[in-house]
Design a protein around this motif. Structure first.
Motif, mmCIF file in Angstrom:
data_model
loop_
_atom_site.group_PDB
_atom_site.id
_atom_site.type_symbol
_atom_site.label_atom_id
_atom_site.label_comp_id
_atom_site.label_asym_id
_atom_site.label_seq_id
_atom_site.Cartn_x
_atom_site.Cartn_y
_atom_site.Cartn_z
ATOM 1 N N VAL A 8 0.890 -1.322 0.018
ATOM 2 C CA VAL A 8 -0.108 -0.097 0.052
ATOM 3 C C VAL A 8 0.941 1.239 -0.003
ATOM 4 N N GLY A 9 0.877 2.019 -0.873
ATOM 5 C CA GLY A 9 1.505 3.444 -0.985
ATOM 6 C C GLY A 9 2.756 2.948 -1.862
ATOM 7 N N THR A 11 3.890 3.813 -4.962
ATOM 8 C CA THR A 11 4.636 4.283 -5.919
ATOM 9 C C THR A 11 5.336 5.758 -5.594
ATOM 10 N N SER A 15 8.635 2.924 -3.854
ATOM 11 C CA SER A 15 8.788 2.493 -5.174
ATOM 12 C C SER A 15 10.062 1.745 -5.376
ATOM 13 N N SER A 32 -2.503 2.004 -4.738
ATOM 14 C CA SER A 32 -2.297 3.397 -4.534
ATOM 15 C C SER A 32 -3.036 4.395 -5.415
ATOM 16 N N ARG A 33 -2.944 5.489 -5.008
ATOM 17 C CA ARG A 33 -3.803 6.628 -5.746
ATOM 18 C C ARG A 33 -3.334 6.536 -7.190
ATOM 19 N N ALA A 35 -1.944 3.826 -9.226
ATOM 20 C CA ALA A 35 -1.312 2.691 -9.402
ATOM 21 C C ALA A 35 -0.976 2.303 -10.771
ATOM 22 N N ASP A 44 -8.157 4.935 -2.890
ATOM 23 C CA ASP A 44 -7.896 5.883 -1.948
ATOM 24 C C ASP A 44 -8.063 5.379 -0.498
ATOM 25 N N TYR A 45 -7.076 5.112 0.076
ATOM 26 C CA TYR A 45 -7.381 4.417 1.332
ATOM 27 C C TYR A 45 -8.166 5.161 2.581
#
Length: 172
Positions: A8-9, A11, A15, A32-33, A35, A44-45
């Motif tokens: 999760v997250g 990017t 990365s 991720s936003r 992806a 969007d978490y």
């Protein structure tokens, strides 16, 4: 089929971690936003529906989650628990330096509650610190964060601090 790793997250500052994990083989999913590519699931978490849909799509495509690495900027949302409920292995929870603030020693324990009563999920915590340099201190770079989280995953420690968190008064 190899192990399913979900990040999760992945990017931004993680990365480099994702690139390294992709090279390990198995199946990799990114939430991720932004992806990218076939391994990515946009969400969007902060939005429970969006996050749950992306998580479900990743599991449908690649199977149960054996390893998860998650950088949630807050735990005051449902996403960390939703993820923990789906992990059948290790969950590496990446936390900001505030988790090591000596004025708030309860923060790490509070963060651990995300896996409360979930016997299939083994929590590991990674705290992001800072670097002291001759002319002061600075926050970690994305490369240092990705490298430190990768090292934590490979070493499988229950708690890893990347950089340092002491002396607290020296933080940037």
């Amino acid at each position: 089929m190899g192990a399913h790793t979900l990040v999760v997250g992945g990017t931004g500052m993680l990365s480099g971690l994702c690139e390294a994990l992709a090279g390990d083989g198995g199946r990799l999913s990114l939430l991720s936003r932004r992806a990218p590519g076939p391994d990515g699931f946009a969400c969007d978490y902060h939005d429970r529906v969006s996050f749950a849909a992306a998580l479900g799509a990743a599991i449908t495509r690649s199977g149960p989650i054996d390893l998860a690495v998650a950088w949630f900027h807050t735990l005051k949302i449902e996403a960390p628990r939703l993820l923990a409920e789906q992990v059948q292995g290790r969950l590496f929870q990446v936390l900001g330096s505030a988790a090591a603030d000596p004025a708030h020693p309860w923060r790490l324990e509070t963060a651990r509650k995300v896996v409360e009563n979930l016997p299939g999920c083994e929590l590991r915590q990674v705290v992001l610190g800072f670097k002291l340099e001759p002319d002061g201190s600075r926050w970690l770079t994305n490369e240092e964060i990705s490298g430190g989280v990768l090292e934590a995953v490979r070493a499988d420690r229950s708690l890893t601090i990347i950089g340092q968190t002491q002396p607290w008064s020296a933080k940037p």
